[in-house]
Design a protein around this motif. Sequence first.
Motif, PDB file in Angstrom:
ATOM      1  N   ASN A  44       1.209  -0.797  -0.366  1.00  0.00           N
ATOM      2  CA  ASN A  44      -0.051  -0.022  -0.220  1.00  0.00           C
ATOM      3  C   ASN A  44       0.951   1.144  -0.050  1.00  0.00           C
ATOM      4  OD1 ASN A  44      -1.860   1.941   0.165  1.00  0.00           O
ATOM      5  ND2 ASN A  44      -2.653   1.170   2.155  1.00  0.00           N
TER       6      ASN A  44
ATOM      7  N   ARG B  79     -10.976  -5.212   1.910  1.00  0.00           N
ATOM      8  CA  ARG B  79     -10.996  -5.011   0.489  1.00  0.00           C
ATOM      9  C   ARG B  79     -10.069  -4.369  -0.678  1.00  0.00           C
ATOM     10  NH1 ARG B  79     -15.464  -1.657   3.406  1.00  0.00           N
ATOM     11  NH2 ARG B  79     -17.090  -3.230   3.596  1.00  0.00           N
ATOM     12  N   HIS B  80      -9.323  -3.893  -0.115  1.00  0.00           N
ATOM     13  CA  HIS B  80      -8.706  -2.936  -0.960  1.00  0.00           C
ATOM     14  C   HIS B  80      -7.544  -3.589  -1.462  1.00  0.00           C
ATOM     15  CE1 HIS B  80     -10.363   0.988  -0.092  1.00  0.00           C
ATOM     16  NE2 HIS B  80     -10.483   0.654   1.226  1.00  0.00           N
TER      17      HIS B  80
ATOM     18  N   ARG C  81      -5.911   0.377   7.606  1.00  0.00           N
ATOM     19  CA  ARG C  81      -6.955   0.131   7.560  1.00  0.00           C
ATOM     20  C   ARG C  81      -6.939  -1.016   8.501  1.00  0.00           C
ATOM     21  NH1 ARG C  81      -5.791   0.851   1.143  1.00  0.00           N
ATOM     22  NH2 ARG C  81      -6.597   2.234   0.543  1.00  0.00           N
TER      23      ARG C  81
ATOM     24  N   ASN D 182     -10.142   3.677   9.173  1.00  0.00           N
ATOM     25  CA  ASN D 182      -9.319   3.659   9.669  1.00  0.00           C
ATOM     26  C   ASN D 182      -8.926   4.034  10.986  1.00  0.00           C
ATOM     27  OD1 ASN D 182      -7.277   4.175   7.474  1.00  0.00           O
ATOM     28  ND2 ASN D 182      -8.434   6.228   7.545  1.00  0.00           N
TER      29      ASN D 182
ATOM     30  N   GLU E 280      -0.433  -2.390   8.014  1.00  0.00           N
ATOM     31  CA  GLU E 280      -1.420  -2.512   8.252  1.00  0.00           C
ATOM     32  C   GLU E 280      -1.541  -4.566   8.289  1.00  0.00           C
ATOM     33  OE1 GLU E 280      -3.392   0.554   5.226  1.00  0.00           O
ATOM     34  OE2 GLU E 280      -2.910  -0.941   4.668  1.00  0.00           O
TER      35      GLU E 280
ATOM     36  N   GLU F 260     -14.871  -0.655   9.332  1.00  0.00           N
ATOM     37  CA  GLU F 260     -15.320  -0.198   8.123  1.00  0.00           C
ATOM     38  C   GLU F 260     -13.822   1.292   7.657  1.00  0.00           C
ATOM     39  OE1 GLU F 260     -16.774  -0.816   5.694  1.00  0.00           O
ATOM     40  OE2 GLU F 260     -18.124  -2.427   7.358  1.00  0.00           O
TER      41      GLU F 260
ATOM     42  N   CYS G 245      -4.491  -4.297  -0.214  1.00  0.00           N
ATOM     43  CA  CYS G 245      -3.396  -3.751  -0.610  1.00  0.00           C
ATOM     44  C   CYS G 245      -2.584  -3.941   0.794  1.00  0.00           C
ATOM     45  CB  CYS G 245      -2.906  -2.516  -1.389  1.00  0.00           C
ATOM     46  SG  CYS G 245      -3.597  -1.137  -0.930  1.00  0.00           S
TER      47      CYS G 245
ATOM     48  N   GLU H 286      -0.028   3.753  -0.209  1.00  0.00           N
ATOM     49  CA  GLU H 286      -0.861   5.686  -0.600  1.00  0.00           C
ATOM     50  C   GLU H 286      -1.291   6.284  -1.125  1.00  0.00           C
ATOM     51  OE1 GLU H 286      -0.644   5.408   4.774  1.00  0.00           O
ATOM     52  OE2 GLU H 286       1.211   5.725   3.876  1.00  0.00           O
TER      53      GLU H 286
ATOM     54  N   THR I 151      -3.960   5.401   5.828  1.00  0.00           N
ATOM     55  CA  THR I 151      -4.175   4.991   5.793  1.00  0.00           C
ATOM     56  C   THR I 151      -4.068   4.205   7.171  1.00  0.00           C
ATOM     57  OG1 THR I 151      -3.426   2.836   4.486  1.00  0.00           O
ATOM     58  CG2 THR I 151      -5.477   4.565   3.228  1.00  0.00           C
TER      59      THR I 151
ATOM     60  N   GLY J 178      -9.823  -3.973   5.577  1.00  0.00           N
ATOM     61  CA  GLY J 178     -10.308  -2.862   5.218  1.00  0.00           C
ATOM     62  C   GLY J 178      -8.892  -3.684   4.145  1.00  0.00           C
TER      63      GLY J 178
END
Length: 231
Positions: free
Chosen positions: A42, A59-60, A52, A170, A67, A168, A62, A44, A50, A56
């Motif tokens: 990530n 969902r994303h 996450r 940060n 994280e 959901e 990465c 960013e 972020t 998260g």
Amino acid sequence: MIRPELVEGRTASAFTPRERKLIERLSTPAAVQRYLNALPYNQEPGGRATLRSFRGVVRHGCAHCLEGALFAAVVLEQHGYPPLVLSFESIDELDHVIFVYRGANGRWGSVARSRDPGLHGRRPAFATPRAVALSYFDPYIDFTGRITGYAVVDLALLMGDYDWRVSETNVWKVERMLLDYPHKNIHSSDARVERLRTRYKAFRERFGRKPVYYRGRERWTALPDEFRHRD
């Protein structure tokens, strides 16, 4: 088998069916490390920081280092591992966080994601978490980095009812807690650090990439593809 009582008892919402399937599949630290290796780091994009949660990251698709550590903690907690993270402090304030665990052999290892090849996971081959931390000292040396301390934190104990698992949004409270938590000092020789830094700079100037020439590399877990086959 995942442990739904942990989810229902300590978070605001249960895992989704997709998350449950993923957790069931990633039943070992090695499996989690392989999963994180395959994720893009990530970066960013747009300068928007972020932090996450596990949800998260799923969902994303990465993850950056913290994280990745939170992802590993959530997944492996469901397979009986305490949600322990190890936080590093560095003189350049570019800190790093990894997940640490005790293997079936009684030895300690780690799961991690990083932009640096030497800061990924370690096999369960270390006597103590401090020994795991020390295995990161040499690879941490770059143009500015140098580890000065480490701390091992049980997220379940320190974060209380805060939803760091499936939030959901940060989870900045985790970062603030780690920044404030007392770290144990790691002392090192200035001369040794200077030798390591000189070697690092020379390698980068000659090859234009980050090295993986460090001692103890046989205790590292497999690296992501972008760092493979480099000497």
